[in-house]
Design a protein around this motif. Structure first.
Motif, PDB file in Angstrom:
ATOM      1  N   THR A  94       0.841  -1.182   0.000  1.00 17.15           N
ATOM      2  CA  THR A  94       0.000   0.000   0.000  1.00 17.15           C
ATOM      3  C   THR A  94       0.887   1.246   0.000  1.00 17.15           C
ATOM      4  N   GLY A  95       0.582   2.149  -0.905  1.00 15.41           N
ATOM      5  CA  GLY A  95       1.348   3.392  -0.991  1.00 15.41           C
ATOM      6  C   GLY A  95       2.620   3.263  -1.797  1.00 15.41           C
ATOM      7  N   GLN A  96       2.944   2.065  -2.252  1.00 15.56           N
ATOM      8  CA  GLN A  96       4.148   1.863  -3.067  1.00 15.56           C
ATOM      9  C   GLN A  96       3.757   1.962  -4.543  1.00 15.56           C
ATOM     10  N   THR A  97       4.713   2.337  -5.360  1.00 15.56           N
ATOM     11  CA  THR A  97       4.445   2.457  -6.795  1.00 15.56           C
ATOM     12  C   THR A  97       5.229   1.398  -7.562  1.00 15.56           C
ATOM     13  N   PHE A  98       4.993   0.153  -7.206  1.00 16.48           N
ATOM     14  CA  PHE A  98       5.647  -0.946  -7.888  1.00 16.48           C
ATOM     15  C   PHE A  98       4.824  -1.351  -9.097  1.00 16.48           C
ATOM     16  N   GLY A  99       5.520  -1.646 -10.185  1.00 15.03           N
ATOM     17  CA  GLY A  99       4.862  -2.188 -11.370  1.00 15.03           C
ATOM     18  C   GLY A  99       5.216  -3.658 -11.483  1.00 15.03           C
ATOM     19  N   ASP A 102       8.858  -4.716 -11.027  1.00 13.69           N
ATOM     20  CA  ASP A 102       9.504  -4.500  -9.734  1.00 13.69           C
ATOM     21  C   ASP A 102       9.251  -5.649  -8.761  1.00 13.69           C
ATOM     22  N   LEU A 134       0.678  -6.970  -8.101  1.00 10.91           N
ATOM     23  CA  LEU A 134       1.386  -6.055  -8.999  1.00 10.91           C
ATOM     24  C   LEU A 134       0.709  -5.989 -10.363  1.00 10.91           C
ATOM     25  N   SER A 137      -2.352  -3.770 -10.114  1.00 10.94           N
ATOM     26  CA  SER A 137      -2.125  -2.344  -9.811  1.00 10.94           C
ATOM     27  C   SER A 137      -2.109  -1.511 -11.060  1.00 10.94           C
TER      28      SER A 137
END
Length: 137
Positions: A94-99, A102, A134, A137
């Motif tokens: 949560t709050g991470q910008t992983f694609g 990653d 991921l 997202s």
């Protein structure tokens, strides 16, 4: 020994030997994390053996290995259920910008969260949950 539980005794001796061998290899006492890693490795080996014995039509040997797995797991931290793992994955990401690319960084973050919680989880199951998270997202 006094209870004459030979299966339990042989399994505990095997675990003790694995610890001692790793200690000798390292030339210093084991940490708690290293001891857990050894136990995890022993469980993994037993699971592979069960699979091979089942394929080889040797149910008595598979049952012996399965009993050893149960005994070793008694000395491990509590295994996390699928719902607990999902919750930890959600919290960690949560709050991470992983694609989708990653995956490695996301797995490190999730594994650290699982370890900090004092639970243990199957890496394959965690990997699948992280991958689906991921991709979504």
């Amino acid at each position: 020994m006094k209870a004459r539980e030979s299966e339990r005794l042989s399994t505990l001796r095997m675990v003790k030997t694995a610890f001692k061998n790793k200690e000798i290899e390292k030339r210093q006492p084991l940490t708690e994390a290293e001891a857990q890693q050894i136990l995890t490795t022993l469980i993994k080996q037993r699971k592979e053996s069960v699979e091979q014995f089942t394929k080889g039509n040797r149910p008595e040997l598979a049952a012996k290995e399965q009993a050893e797995i149960v005994l070793i797991e008694g000395y491990m931290p509590k295994a996390a259920g699928e719902e607990e793992i999902k919750k930890l994955v959600d919290e960690a990401l949560t709050g991470q910008t992983f694609g989708p690319r990653d995956m490695g960084a996301a797995m490190k973050l999730v594994q650290a969260r699982i370890q900090a919680s004092g639970l243990r989880a199957d890496g394959r199951q965690v990997s699948e949950l992280v991958k689906s998270k991921l991709a979504g997202s």
